[in-house]
Structure formats: C-alpha cells, structure tokens
Write a protein that holds these residues in place. Sequence first.
Motif, PDB file in Angstrom:
ATOM      1  N   LYS A   1      42.754   3.443  68.637  1.00  0.00           N
ATOM      2  CA  LYS A   1      43.082   2.925  67.091  1.00  0.00           C
ATOM      3  C   LYS A   1      42.013   1.756  66.900  1.00  0.00           C
ATOM      4  O   LYS A   1      41.879   1.482  65.801  1.00  0.00           O
ATOM      5  CB  LYS A   1      44.561   2.531  66.801  1.00  0.00           C
ATOM      6  N   GLU A   2      41.274   1.119  67.893  1.00  0.00           N
ATOM      7  CA  GLU A   2      40.180   0.164  67.767  1.00  0.00           C
ATOM      8  C   GLU A   2      39.168   0.675  66.841  1.00  0.00           C
ATOM      9  O   GLU A   2      38.521   1.625  67.305  1.00  0.00           O
ATOM     10  CB  GLU A   2      39.863  -0.251  68.984  1.00  0.00           C
ATOM     11  N   GLY A   3      38.971   0.060  65.502  1.00  0.00           N
ATOM     12  CA  GLY A   3      37.985   0.486  64.764  1.00  0.00           C
ATOM     13  C   GLY A   3      38.452   1.652  63.835  1.00  0.00           C
ATOM     14  O   GLY A   3      37.678   2.427  63.117  1.00  0.00           O
ATOM     15  N   GLY A   4      39.658   2.202  64.234  1.00  0.00           N
ATOM     16  CA  GLY A   4      40.046   3.498  63.505  1.00  0.00           C
ATOM     17  C   GLY A   4      41.233   3.030  62.351  1.00  0.00           C
ATOM     18  O   GLY A   4      41.303   1.895  62.252  1.00  0.00           O
ATOM     19  N   THR A   5      41.653   4.194  61.920  1.00  0.00           N
ATOM     20  CA  THR A   5      42.889   3.995  60.977  1.00  0.00           C
ATOM     21  C   THR A   5      44.189   4.651  61.488  1.00  0.00           C
ATOM     22  O   THR A   5      44.037   5.721  61.830  1.00  0.00           O
ATOM     23  CB  THR A   5      42.557   4.819  59.768  1.00  0.00           C
ATOM     24  N   VAL A   6      45.292   3.891  61.747  1.00  0.00           N
ATOM     25  CA  VAL A   6      46.574   4.277  62.124  1.00  0.00           C
ATOM     26  C   VAL A   6      47.128   5.022  61.109  1.00  0.00           C
ATOM     27  O   VAL A   6      47.475   4.503  60.003  1.00  0.00           O
ATOM     28  CB  VAL A   6      47.257   3.073  62.701  1.00  0.00           C
ATOM     29  N   GLY A   7      47.513   6.346  61.324  1.00  0.00           N
ATOM     30  CA  GLY A   7      48.363   7.062  60.150  1.00  0.00           C
ATOM     31  C   GLY A   7      49.747   7.034  60.301  1.00  0.00           C
ATOM     32  O   GLY A   7      50.517   6.967  59.456  1.00  0.00           O
ATOM     33  N   MET A   8      50.364   6.897  61.615  1.00  0.00           N
ATOM     34  CA  MET A   8      51.581   6.378  62.061  1.00  0.00           C
ATOM     35  C   MET A   8      51.548   5.782  63.342  1.00  0.00           C
ATOM     36  O   MET A   8      51.009   6.293  64.289  1.00  0.00           O
ATOM     37  CB  MET A   8      52.424   7.957  62.111  1.00  0.00           C
ATOM     38  N   GLU A   9      52.355   4.655  63.315  1.00  0.00           N
ATOM     39  CA  GLU A   9      52.285   3.795  64.368  1.00  0.00           C
ATOM     40  C   GLU A   9      53.226   4.669  65.531  1.00  0.00           C
ATOM     41  O   GLU A   9      53.991   5.286  65.176  1.00  0.00           O
ATOM     42  CB  GLU A   9      52.884   2.608  64.373  1.00  0.00           C
ATOM     43  N   LEU A  10      53.050   4.342  66.759  1.00  0.00           N
ATOM     44  CA  LEU A  10      53.905   4.914  67.772  1.00  0.00           C
ATOM     45  C   LEU A  10      55.271   4.623  67.708  1.00  0.00           C
ATOM     46  O   LEU A  10      55.627   3.439  67.306  1.00  0.00           O
ATOM     47  CB  LEU A  10      53.523   4.521  69.154  1.00  0.00           C
ATOM     48  N   GLN A  11      56.199   5.626  67.683  1.00  0.00           N
ATOM     49  CA  GLN A  11      57.590   5.306  67.092  1.00  0.00           C
ATOM     50  C   GLN A  11      58.386   6.501  67.577  1.00  0.00           C
ATOM     51  O   GLN A  11      57.757   7.733  67.979  1.00  0.00           O
ATOM     52  CB  GLN A  11      57.627   5.282  65.992  1.00  0.00           C
ATOM     53  N   GLU A  12      59.771   6.492  67.729  1.00  0.00           N
ATOM     54  CA  GLU A  12      60.563   7.636  68.311  1.00  0.00           C
ATOM     55  C   GLU A  12      60.759   8.371  66.918  1.00  0.00           C
ATOM     56  O   GLU A  12      60.936   8.019  65.936  1.00  0.00           O
ATOM     57  CB  GLU A  12      62.144   6.837  68.481  1.00  0.00           C
ATOM     58  N   THR A  13      60.968   9.631  67.188  1.00  0.00           N
ATOM     59  CA  THR A  13      61.083  10.794  66.267  1.00  0.00           C
ATOM     60  C   THR A  13      62.236  11.502  66.630  1.00  0.00           C
ATOM     61  O   THR A  13      62.422  11.357  67.730  1.00  0.00           O
ATOM     62  CB  THR A  13      59.810  11.419  65.917  1.00  0.00           C
ATOM     63  N   PHE A  14      62.571  12.507  65.883  1.00  0.00           N
ATOM     64  CA  PHE A  14      63.554  13.379  66.368  1.00  0.00           C
ATOM     65  C   PHE A  14      63.050  14.336  67.507  1.00  0.00           C
ATOM     66  O   PHE A  14      63.907  14.939  68.171  1.00  0.00           O
ATOM     67  CB  PHE A  14      64.615  14.214  65.297  1.00  0.00           C
ATOM     68  N   TRP A  15      61.802  14.447  67.545  1.00  0.00           N
ATOM     69  CA  TRP A  15      61.407  15.433  68.535  1.00  0.00           C
ATOM     70  C   TRP A  15      60.753  14.678  69.520  1.00  0.00           C
ATOM     71  O   TRP A  15      60.410  15.273  70.668  1.00  0.00           O
ATOM     72  CB  TRP A  15      60.320  16.512  67.875  1.00  0.00           C
ATOM     73  N   SER A  16      60.423  13.348  69.495  1.00  0.00           N
ATOM     74  CA  SER A  16      59.804  12.557  70.772  1.00  0.00           C
ATOM     75  C   SER A  16      60.457  11.301  70.782  1.00  0.00           C
ATOM     76  O   SER A  16      60.569  10.606  69.858  1.00  0.00           O
ATOM     77  CB  SER A  16      58.169  12.659  70.656  1.00  0.00           C
ATOM     78  N   LYS A  17      60.366  10.834  72.093  1.00  0.00           N
ATOM     79  CA  LYS A  17      60.653   9.604  72.103  1.00  0.00           C
ATOM     80  C   LYS A  17      59.713   8.517  71.765  1.00  0.00           C
ATOM     81  O   LYS A  17      59.943   7.071  71.797  1.00  0.00           O
ATOM     82  CB  LYS A  17      61.075   8.836  73.601  1.00  0.00           C
ATOM     83  N   CYS A  18      58.271   9.132  71.670  1.00  0.00           N
ATOM     84  CA  CYS A  18      57.175   8.356  71.409  1.00  0.00           C
ATOM     85  C   CYS A  18      56.152   9.054  70.637  1.00  0.00           C
ATOM     86  O   CYS A  18      55.507  10.058  71.390  1.00  0.00           O
ATOM     87  CB  CYS A  18      56.666   7.566  72.420  1.00  0.00           C
ATOM     88  N   TYR A  19      55.679   9.112  69.313  1.00  0.00           N
ATOM     89  CA  TYR A  19      54.862   9.773  68.685  1.00  0.00           C
ATOM     90  C   TYR A  19      53.995   8.962  67.624  1.00  0.00           C
ATOM     91  O   TYR A  19      54.423   7.978  67.049  1.00  0.00           O
ATOM     92  CB  TYR A  19      55.621  10.923  67.752  1.00  0.00           C
ATOM     93  N   GLY A  20      52.720   9.250  67.604  1.00  0.00           N
ATOM     94  CA  GLY A  20      52.092   8.372  66.496  1.00  0.00           C
ATOM     95  C   GLY A  20      50.712   9.461  66.130  1.00  0.00           C
ATOM     96  O   GLY A  20      50.462  10.129  66.834  1.00  0.00           O
ATOM     97  N   GLN A  21      49.923   8.907  65.330  1.00  0.00           N
ATOM     98  CA  GLN A  21      48.922   9.419  64.620  1.00  0.00           C
ATOM     99  C   GLN A  21      47.781   8.461  64.414  1.00  0.00           C
ATOM    100  O   GLN A  21      48.165   7.401  63.925  1.00  0.00           O
ATOM    101  CB  GLN A  21      49.214  10.177  63.391  1.00  0.00           C
ATOM    102  N   VAL A  22      46.420   8.536  64.886  1.00  0.00           N
ATOM    103  CA  VAL A  22      45.377   7.700  64.700  1.00  0.00           C
ATOM    104  C   VAL A  22      44.237   8.401  64.204  1.00  0.00           C
ATOM    105  O   VAL A  22      44.166   9.770  64.673  1.00  0.00           O
ATOM    106  CB  VAL A  22      45.176   6.772  65.624  1.00  0.00           C
ATOM    107  N   THR A  23      43.296   8.128  63.445  1.00  0.00           N
ATOM    108  CA  THR A  23      42.107   8.655  63.103  1.00  0.00           C
ATOM    109  C   THR A  23      41.142   7.638  63.851  1.00  0.00           C
ATOM    110  O   THR A  23      41.023   6.550  63.288  1.00  0.00           O
ATOM    111  CB  THR A  23      41.745   8.791  61.694  1.00  0.00           C
ATOM    112  N   ASP A  24      40.184   7.946  64.837  1.00  0.00           N
ATOM    113  CA  ASP A  24      39.367   6.993  65.589  1.00  0.00           C
ATOM    114  C   ASP A  24      38.428   6.850  64.744  1.00  0.00           C
ATOM    115  O   ASP A  24      38.082   7.366  63.546  1.00  0.00           O
ATOM    116  CB  ASP A  24      38.959   7.602  67.025  1.00  0.00           C
ATOM    117  N   LYS A  25      37.447   5.802  65.081  1.00  0.00           N
ATOM    118  CA  LYS A  25      36.611   5.353  64.418  1.00  0.00           C
ATOM    119  C   LYS A  25      35.268   6.333  64.280  1.00  0.00           C
ATOM    120  O   LYS A  25      34.120   6.095  63.367  1.00  0.00           O
ATOM    121  CB  LYS A  25      35.717   4.240  65.296  1.00  0.00           C
ATOM    122  N   PHE A  26      35.369   7.645  64.698  1.00  0.00           N
ATOM    123  CA  PHE A  26      34.516   8.853  64.470  1.00  0.00           C
ATOM    124  C   PHE A  26      34.831   9.471  63.508  1.00  0.00           C
ATOM    125  O   PHE A  26      34.282  10.497  63.383  1.00  0.00           O
ATOM    126  CB  PHE A  26      34.026   9.163  65.709  1.00  0.00           C
ATOM    127  N   GLY A  27      36.137   9.346  63.050  1.00  0.00           N
ATOM    128  CA  GLY A  27      36.680  10.252  62.029  1.00  0.00           C
ATOM    129  C   GLY A  27      37.661  11.572  62.795  1.00  0.00           C
ATOM    130  O   GLY A  27      37.796  12.314  61.962  1.00  0.00           O
TER     131      GLY A  27
END
Length: 142
Positions: free
Chosen positions: A102-128
Amino acid sequence: MAVDVYLNFNGNCREAVEFYAQVFGKEKPKIMTFGETPPNPEFPLPEEAKNLVMHTRLNISGSNVMFSDTFPGMPFVVGNNISLAFVSDDLDEVKSTFNKLKEGGTVGMELQETFWSKCYGQVTDKFGIEWQFNFEDGDMAF
C-alpha cells in the motif's frame, strides 16, 4: 501461501465459469451470489445484484482461478478485469505484505474481518496492479 488470479465479469460470470469448467474437465463449481450474502442494513442490496456471482473458483492444473461479477455501478473495463489474490494462512504475512504494497498505492479496502475471512483487504499498488488479500485458515466455504 499462494498468489491466485481473480477474474471479474460484467454480469456473465456464471456463463464464463461454467464454460471454463467444461473446457478444463471440472465439475460445475459452487457459486455464491450477492443475494446469498448476509444482509447489511447500511448497504441494501439492489435487486439487479441478487443473482450476480459474488465468488466462485476453479482449480485449473493446480492453480486457483477465482471469478466474480462486478457489483452494479462499479467500473468494468475489459482487459483490466484481473487482480492478484494473495492468500495465506499466516495472518502476520497477510498484514505485512498488505502494508508494504500500500506504500505509494491506493487502498480500496483496509484489512478487516468479513463474513468469509478473519482478514481481507484490497490495494492497488504504485504500479497500478490490483491486489486482494485473504487470510485463509481452512474455514473458507469455497
């Protein structure tokens, strides 16, 4: 630890995954629709989303390929509908790798608990490059 490919479709995911299952000689996959997810009163599910595929996957020659439809209203661009999914049973590894990408990128969804996972997240890195992170402790349904 694995890095899996995640393919998004614009309403025709079910058709695509059933086609790929046939091509690669796989059983018809289990499919979870957006309508089968737990309701969230803060975000009511639009009628047009209920039968769209939220998640399914095939194992093709030892590689997990995951599939979903894009949610109504979300951008869809053919050719940019692929992300990489970092899947690990090591929670510290998931967090550490997410934070580095996530350094230099864009976080779409911070790491968090979801109904399917205790830890899930999304990020677009600095290269897209779009990444999904998933802690998988063996309890995942798909």
